[in-house]
Design an enzyme around this catalytic site. Sequence first.
Site, mmCIF file in Angstrom:
data_model
loop_
_atom_site.group_PDB
_atom_site.id
_atom_site.type_symbol
_atom_site.label_atom_id
_atom_site.label_comp_id
_atom_site.label_asym_id
_atom_site.label_seq_id
_atom_site.Cartn_x
_atom_site.Cartn_y
_atom_site.Cartn_z
ATOM 1 N N SER A 3 -4.894 1.155 5.709
ATOM 2 C CA SER A 3 -4.539 2.012 6.479
ATOM 3 C C SER A 3 -4.068 1.753 8.124
ATOM 4 C CB SER A 3 -5.632 3.091 6.886
ATOM 5 O OG SER A 3 -6.843 2.354 7.357
ATOM 6 N N TYR A 50 -1.635 5.182 5.778
ATOM 7 C CA TYR A 50 -2.333 6.519 6.257
ATOM 8 C C TYR A 50 -3.028 6.322 7.432
ATOM 9 C CZ TYR A 50 -6.232 4.764 3.825
ATOM 10 O OH TYR A 50 -7.397 3.985 3.383
#
Length: 115
Positions: A25, A58
């Site tokens: 991420s 993300y």
Amino acid sequence: MEIEMLYSKIHRATVTDANLNYVGSITIDERLMKAANLLEFQKVEILDINNGERFQTYVIKGEKKGEICLNGAAARKVCIGDIIIIVSYASMKRKKAKNFSPTIVHVNEKNEINE
């Protein structure tokens, strides 16, 4: 029919950390997330101005002021100090897209929002 449009971006953020041993991420300062209308776990595209890399990951909410940290495999694609653009997209009907304006957040070298 829906088309994919730019939804928001954080323009010219500076990478403050890269953590190869984290699960994955990008960690983003919570105030920058709010300003760019980003949600935790939302998919984003990262554009590295220094090396030309483009990749998806993300968002994870950061706690430190100005924090922009690439985690896991993405940490190999950037260097601390690189300038990046964090981009999110949204699908919408063409009619709505014609009148839609994305949120653009400009930041300085400390990842503080330029007013």
